[in-house]
Design an enzyme around this catalytic site. Structure first.
Site, short mmCIF file in Angstrom:
data_model
loop_
_atom_site.label_atom_id
_atom_site.label_comp_id
_atom_site.label_asym_id
_atom_site.label_seq_id
_atom_site.Cartn_x
_atom_site.Cartn_y
_atom_site.Cartn_z
N ASP A 38 50.32 4.41 14.28
CA ASP A 38 49.62 3.60 15.28
C ASP A 38 48.11 3.80 15.23
OD1 ASP A 38 51.86 2.38 16.23
OD2 ASP A 38 52.14 3.75 17.93
N LYS A 59 47.48 -1.45 16.99
CA LYS A 59 46.72 -2.55 17.58
C LYS A 59 45.29 -2.51 17.06
CE LYS A 59 48.22 -3.42 22.29
NZ LYS A 59 47.87 -3.11 23.67
N MET A 172 45.41 3.36 30.07
CA MET A 172 45.22 1.92 29.83
C MET A 172 44.64 1.22 31.05
SD MET A 172 48.78 1.21 27.79
CE MET A 172 49.81 2.23 28.83
C1 LIG Z 1 49.74 3.15 24.90
S1 LIG Z 1 49.12 4.52 25.76
C2 LIG Z 1 49.89 5.79 24.82
C3 LIG Z 1 49.81 7.13 25.47
C4 LIG Z 1 50.37 8.25 24.56
N1 LIG Z 1 51.74 8.05 24.26
C5 LIG Z 1 50.16 9.62 25.18
O1 LIG Z 1 51.14 10.31 25.54
O2 LIG Z 1 49.00 10.03 25.25
C6 LIG Z 1 47.44 4.54 25.22
C7 LIG Z 1 46.47 5.02 26.29
O3 LIG Z 1 46.46 6.44 26.37
C8 LIG Z 1 45.17 6.88 26.69
N2 LIG Z 1 44.67 7.72 25.60
C9 LIG Z 1 45.36 8.08 24.50
N3 LIG Z 1 44.63 8.93 23.74
C10 LIG Z 1 43.45 9.11 24.38
C11 LIG Z 1 42.29 9.88 24.13
N4 LIG Z 1 42.18 10.67 23.05
N5 LIG Z 1 41.27 9.84 25.03
C12 LIG Z 1 41.36 9.10 26.14
N6 LIG Z 1 42.44 8.34 26.44
C13 LIG Z 1 43.47 8.35 25.58
C14 LIG Z 1 44.30 5.66 26.91
O4 LIG Z 1 44.37 5.32 28.28
C15 LIG Z 1 45.03 4.64 26.05
O5 LIG Z 1 44.73 3.34 26.47
#
Ligand SMILES: C[S@@+](CC[C@H](N)C(=O)[O-])C[C@H]1O[C@@H](n2cnc3c(N)ncnc32)[C@H](O)[C@@H]1O
Length: 259
Positions: A38, A59, A172
């Site tokens: 991803d 995406k 998100m």
């Molecule tokens: C589709 S969700 C997936 C979350 C993922 N499965 C997790 O456990 O972290 C994606 C969202 O996670 C958050 N996110 C993931 N990695 C991040 C990072 N390194 N810094 C800030 N936000 C993050 C953001 O809000 C992003 O839009």
């Protein structure tokens, strides 16, 4: 010969920094024939599997490289070719990661699946800013909520969460920050501490700390971009930047009893 043939292994890559994958996840990568990864996954992780086929399915600018249905079909196709397939996902695959959907799809065809947990951004990104999601005397629980449901709305759970004393972590949600803070303001929580953290665990990490009434302006001023996490709650007052910004919220740590 590897023992992973005709199997889907779904691996959590952690919040971004490639060192934050688990040892078990790294070993499973090294054993893969095909890796479907991803957008939030650091590509240096693919170096664990130099001989595997690497396929980007994430995406880009809001558009999926492949739809979820096509991802399912691709996994199935590769498994039927007698390959060991890895799905590498950001954070933990079961936190807004659609991990179980992919496992269920493959199980229906009688193939083996395995889940290897990852460190979710929901806990680790605040943690890397020294914001614990729970803290004795400050927060007894935490909610992890989506700012964008499959229909594109903020989760209704946020209305309930805003009434609680819990730490609220919104994923998100950056594009809906104004709506989110309005929910808290309508509960009389204009001064509740808020942090917005971009690119947690990466060299481009940035944090903005403020309160419900001013966080929107600060995020604009600092040009915070996705991916970002929003943290609302007393625990944000533990962040060293918070004191300078506060108007009248009393930092809770000053009254904590550490006995
Ligand atoms: C589709 S969700 C997936 C979350 C993922 N499965 C997790 O456990 O972290 C994606 C969202 O996670 C958050 N996110 C993931 N990695 C991040 C990072 N390194 N810094 C800030 N936000 C993050 C953001 O809000 C992003 O839009």
């Amino acid at each position: 010969m590897s023992t992973n043939k005709q199997k889907l292994t779904i691996i959590g890559a952690g919040p971004g920094n490639p060192e934050l994958i688990t040892l078990k996840g790294a070993k499973a990568l090294a054993n893969a024939d095909v890796i479907l990864y991803d957008a939030l996954v650091d590509k240096t992780l693919l170096e664990y599997a130099p001989k595997a086929e690497h396929i980007f399915v994430g995406k880009r600018k809001g558009n999926h490289a492949l739809s979820q249905d096509l991802i399912h079909e691709l996994i199935l196709e590769k498994i039927r070719e007698n390959k060991g397939v890895v799905r590498l996902k950001g954070g933990d695959p079961f936190v807004f990661g659609r991990g179980l959907e992919e496992m269920d799809f493959i199980s229906k065809y009688g193939f083996e699946t395995e889940y290897i947990p990852g460190i979710s951004s929901s806990i680790s990104v605040p943690g890397l800013q020294n914001i614990p999601v729970t803290h004795r005397g400050t927060s007894e629980s935490f909610w992890v909520i989506t700012g964008t449901t499959s229909e594109g709305y903020i989760s209704e759970d946020l209305n309930l969460a805003a009434q609680s004393n819990a730490t609220i972590v919104v994923l998100m949600g950056l594009g809906k920050l104004n709506e989110i803070v309005e929910i808290f303001a309508s509960e009389g929580k204009d001064e509740l501490p808020v942090a917005v953290i971009q690119n947690g665990s990466l060299p481009t990490e940035k944090v903005v700390v403020g309160q419900v009434f001013n966080i929107g302006d600060k995020v604009k001023e600092e040009n915070i971009q996705a991916p970002a996490i929003i943290v609302l709650g007393g625990v944000v007052s533990l962040h060293p930047k918070f004191k300078a910004d506060t108007v009248s919220y009393e930092p809770i740590y000053q009254t904590l009893n550490f006995d």
